[in-house]
Design an enzyme around this catalytic site. Sequence first.
Site, short mmCIF file in Angstrom:
data_model
loop_
_atom_site.label_atom_id
_atom_site.label_comp_id
_atom_site.label_asym_id
_atom_site.label_seq_id
_atom_site.Cartn_x
_atom_site.Cartn_y
_atom_site.Cartn_z
N LYS A 221 64.43 11.42 25.04
CA LYS A 221 64.49 12.12 26.33
C LYS A 221 63.66 13.40 26.34
O LYS A 221 63.28 13.93 25.30
CB LYS A 221 65.95 12.40 26.70
CG LYS A 221 66.67 11.12 27.13
CD LYS A 221 67.95 11.38 27.86
CE LYS A 221 68.48 10.08 28.46
NZ LYS A 221 69.80 10.25 29.08
N ARG A 255 73.45 5.45 22.33
CA ARG A 255 72.67 4.54 23.20
C ARG A 255 71.19 4.84 22.96
O ARG A 255 70.73 5.95 23.24
CB ARG A 255 73.05 4.77 24.66
CG ARG A 255 72.32 3.86 25.65
CD ARG A 255 72.74 4.16 27.08
NE ARG A 255 72.07 3.31 28.04
CZ ARG A 255 70.88 3.56 28.59
NH1 ARG A 255 70.23 4.67 28.24
NH2 ARG A 255 70.34 2.74 29.46
#
Length: 274
Positions: A221, A255
């Site tokens: 991210k 995840r």
Amino acid sequence: MTINCKGTLFDLSSPKVMGILNITPDSFFDGGKYKNEVEILNQTEKMLLGGATFIDVGAYSSRPGAIHISEEQELQRIIPVINLLVKNFPEIVISVDTFRSKIAKETVENGVAIVNDISGGKMDDKMFETIAKLQVPYILMHMLGTPQNMQKDPIYKDVTQEIISFFAEQIHKLHQLKLNDIIIDVGFGFGKTVAHNFEILKNLDLFKSLDAPILAGISRKSMLYKTLDISAQEALNATTSANTIALLNGANILRVHDVKEAVEAVKIVNQVSF
């Protein structure tokens, strides 16, 4: 700390890894990468062989500023993929990444075991009622706003406490509907600045007070690659570092895009857990 997926109990006191399978053309890291059955099956097999316990399938891109698609488009994208995976991997445990109750219902009816809702029930007022009827584990994520506007100047007085309060309220609603298998996801990157994200990561252990398994979705991210001034493609090492911090601070599920590396991080952290 267990969840019941189609009659099988998974013990999350030992952290598990959830592999990401995006079938969207515009996801921030792997958009458009898996366009046909062979590519989808190869990637899924790679993640399962790498040690993924769950496979999270998403047909709606939730990256900042993502293009909104209709419910019908989402269904047309995702149902054939769910059927393909169930046919080829009979033991697979699939999570569906959707904020729409209709998608949740139809995918569960086609073999999905977990519903992963980025909106935490805020974008479809029928979601909680639907999940309660389906009685499947539900990933309750925090997001400020929608994917289209969430990164437009997000402001908090105390980001950690405000998210804990959000979860407490939503978990109470779900418990009233007799749903017990609830997993919380703090929503790294969803309506948070880079500073907010790192504050949440630092304080992740405070979320244990909610007595629910914690999912950490930090993989590649922008909080990582912006900090290092690199690209998402170059952020695997940063992802492993952040995942390790999350595990040490109480994460029960990672995840990730890169399953093998996440599984290795779990194994190393397990050696020093107490």
